[in-house]
Motif scaffolding. Structure first.
Motif, mmCIF file in Angstrom:
data_model
loop_
_atom_site.group_PDB
_atom_site.id
_atom_site.type_symbol
_atom_site.label_atom_id
_atom_site.label_comp_id
_atom_site.label_asym_id
_atom_site.label_seq_id
_atom_site.Cartn_x
_atom_site.Cartn_y
_atom_site.Cartn_z
ATOM 1 N N TRP A 129 -13.541 12.993 -9.506
ATOM 2 C CA TRP A 129 -12.590 13.418 -10.537
ATOM 3 C C TRP A 129 -13.316 14.067 -11.703
ATOM 4 N N LYS A 130 -14.585 13.702 -11.887
ATOM 5 C CA LYS A 130 -15.334 14.291 -12.992
ATOM 6 C C LYS A 130 -15.583 15.779 -12.751
ATOM 7 N N ARG A 162 -13.091 7.120 0.271
ATOM 8 C CA ARG A 162 -11.696 7.418 -0.026
ATOM 9 C C ARG A 162 -11.107 6.445 -1.041
ATOM 10 N N THR A 163 -11.475 5.159 -0.952
ATOM 11 C CA THR A 163 -10.899 4.180 -1.875
ATOM 12 C C THR A 163 -11.764 3.970 -3.100
ATOM 13 N N ALA A 164 -12.820 4.769 -3.254
ATOM 14 C CA ALA A 164 -13.688 4.567 -4.407
ATOM 15 C C ALA A 164 -12.982 4.962 -5.697
ATOM 16 N N TYR A 165 -13.542 4.508 -6.810
ATOM 17 C CA TYR A 165 -12.844 4.676 -8.081
ATOM 18 C C TYR A 165 -12.920 6.091 -8.613
ATOM 19 N N SER A 166 -13.821 6.912 -8.059
ATOM 20 C CA SER A 166 -14.087 8.190 -8.716
ATOM 21 C C SER A 166 -13.891 9.391 -7.804
ATOM 22 N N PRO A 169 -9.373 12.092 -3.133
ATOM 23 C CA PRO A 169 -9.136 11.905 -1.693
ATOM 24 C C PRO A 169 -8.673 13.202 -1.030
ATOM 25 N N LYS A 173 -5.896 18.272 -2.803
ATOM 26 C CA LYS A 173 -5.133 17.827 -3.967
ATOM 27 C C LYS A 173 -5.342 18.775 -5.149
ATOM 28 N N LEU A 174 -6.411 19.564 -5.104
ATOM 29 C CA LEU A 174 -6.772 20.405 -6.244
ATOM 30 C C LEU A 174 -6.520 21.882 -5.982
ATOM 31 N N TYR B 133 -10.473 8.238 -18.643
ATOM 32 C CA TYR B 133 -10.379 7.393 -17.449
ATOM 33 C C TYR B 133 -10.097 5.954 -17.856
ATOM 34 N N HIS B 145 -8.476 0.601 -5.365
ATOM 35 C CA HIS B 145 -7.106 1.093 -5.414
ATOM 36 C C HIS B 145 -6.828 1.962 -4.198
ATOM 37 N N LEU B 150 -4.654 5.630 -7.580
ATOM 38 C CA LEU B 150 -5.738 6.008 -8.484
ATOM 39 C C LEU B 150 -5.582 7.447 -8.942
#
Lengths: 207, 157
Positions: A129-130, A162-166, A169, A173-174, B133, B145, B150
């Protein structure tokens, strides 16, 4: 050559050589030997606007016709310029594909360092996401028409993270994605196959 | 420098601002201090020759949190560990950037991942996660999540 530089070379006037003039039976007095073709000698500054106008008229006239579009598609699919960047380990395979063994440049694929010169973005690695904002900026900086290849499992759907916080997925999506390449990482052959499939897509492009 | 030598050097000037100096593997020792005296401890340890700040990190011990600093001395070629405890409800400590400028990014990372605030930090922004965040992923209360959940949170912060 002895032709004076000031005279347009292709223009034929009444001052033809006598041998040429004597040949034709249909030749009438005072007429040139061949139909007079007037070709203006244009300087570069004049030529570019004239050619642009002619081309614009042609495209406006032909529009989405079958005449122009295949030419553009042919040119586009044979000179795909991907953005030269790497996000993760897929970039190693990306680099290997341009080495001597696989040599992706034989398909006209030349990585460029500026998004202004690119029409293909190969997302080779995990997108966080960064970095998502930077990816979108790079995509928006590329001129139309442009395509996106999601290379590897991470760019396709997040992969093992895929389930990581950052992790985003899936890069779809972008930005809109045209071709997905599976693999972790995909081999260079798979990347070349993806590019060839994208060329098939471009060949059938209508608009 | 041995652990007892480290304590003999630090104790007279710092007194009870350090709670203990204990042996720690492969280092000169671990200095545990009260967080109110952080800057005093930093300056004293820096004066001993520990000029290189290798790492700042945080640990979530559920009932409290711990901040640790790993320092390297080129003179004695030794590490030393500083550590302090902060309560989870009021997790903040003085920034080490006046003493070691390289603490800047380490403290930003610790702030966003373990939720420990560093007072008087010059530029406490997100380093690894996007701006705004909402999560602190290295806390033990953080659960993995679903990506969609998320994504919604990450997009709307």
């Amino acid at each position: 050559m002895t032709t004076p530089a000031s005279a347009p070379r292709l223009a034929r006037s009444a001052t033809q050589p006598e041998s040429f003039r004597a040949d034709g039976d249909l030749l009438m007095a005072g007429q040139p030997a061949v139909p007079f073709v007037e070709i203006e000698a244009l300087r570069v500054k004049e030529f570019i606007p004239a050619a642009k106008e002619a081309l614009t008229d042609l495209i406006a006239e032909q529009g989405q016709s079958k005449l122009i579009r295949p030419v553009f598609n042919w040119a586009g699919r044979n000179s795909l310029f991907p953005l030269h960047w790497g996000l993760a380990c897929c970039a190693i395979e990306f680099a290997a594909a341009f080495g001597a063994r696989w040599d992706a440049e034989r398909f006209g694929v030349v990585p460029r360092s500026s998004p202004r010169q690119c029409d293909l973005m190969i997302v080779n690695g995990t997108v966080t996401w960064k970095v998502a904002h930077k990816l979108i900026t790079l995509y928006e900086q590329m001129p139309e028409p442009k395509w996106v290849i999601a290379m590897g499992n991470c760019a396709t759907g997040g992969g093992p993270f895929r389930t990581a916080y950052s992790v985003v997925p899936g890069v779809d999506k972008l930005v809109p994605v045209d071709v997905y390449i599976a693999g972790c990482p995909p081999r260079p052959e798979a990347m070349l196959d993806g590019i060839l499939r994208l060329e098939t897509l471009i060949r059938e492009r209508k608009e | 420098m041995q652990t007892d030598e480290l304590e003999r050097t630090l104790r007279p000037s710092l007194g009870d601002r350090i709670t203990s100096v204990e042996a720690f593997p492969d280092t000169a020792g671990r200095v545990r201090f009260r967080r109110e005296a952080a800057l005093d401890v930093f300056r004293s340890v820096h004066a001993l020759g520990f000029h290189h700040l290798s790492t700042v990190g945080g640990i979530d011990w559920v009932d409290h949190r711990e901040v640790f600093y790993i320092l390297w001395s080129d003179d004695t070629r030794q590490y030393v560990v500083l550590s302090t405890d902060v309560p989870a409800s009021d997790a903040h400590v003085e920034s080490a950037t006046p003493v070691w400028p390289s603490a800047n990014w380490h403290e930003r990372e610790t702030w966003e991942l373990v939720d420990i605030t560093f007072d008087h930090h010059p530029d406490l922004r997100h380093l690894l996660t996007p701006d705004g965040y909402a999560f602190h992923p290295l806390l033990r209360s953080f659960k993995l999540h679903e990506p969609e959940e998320l994504e919604v949170k990450a997009r709307h912060v």
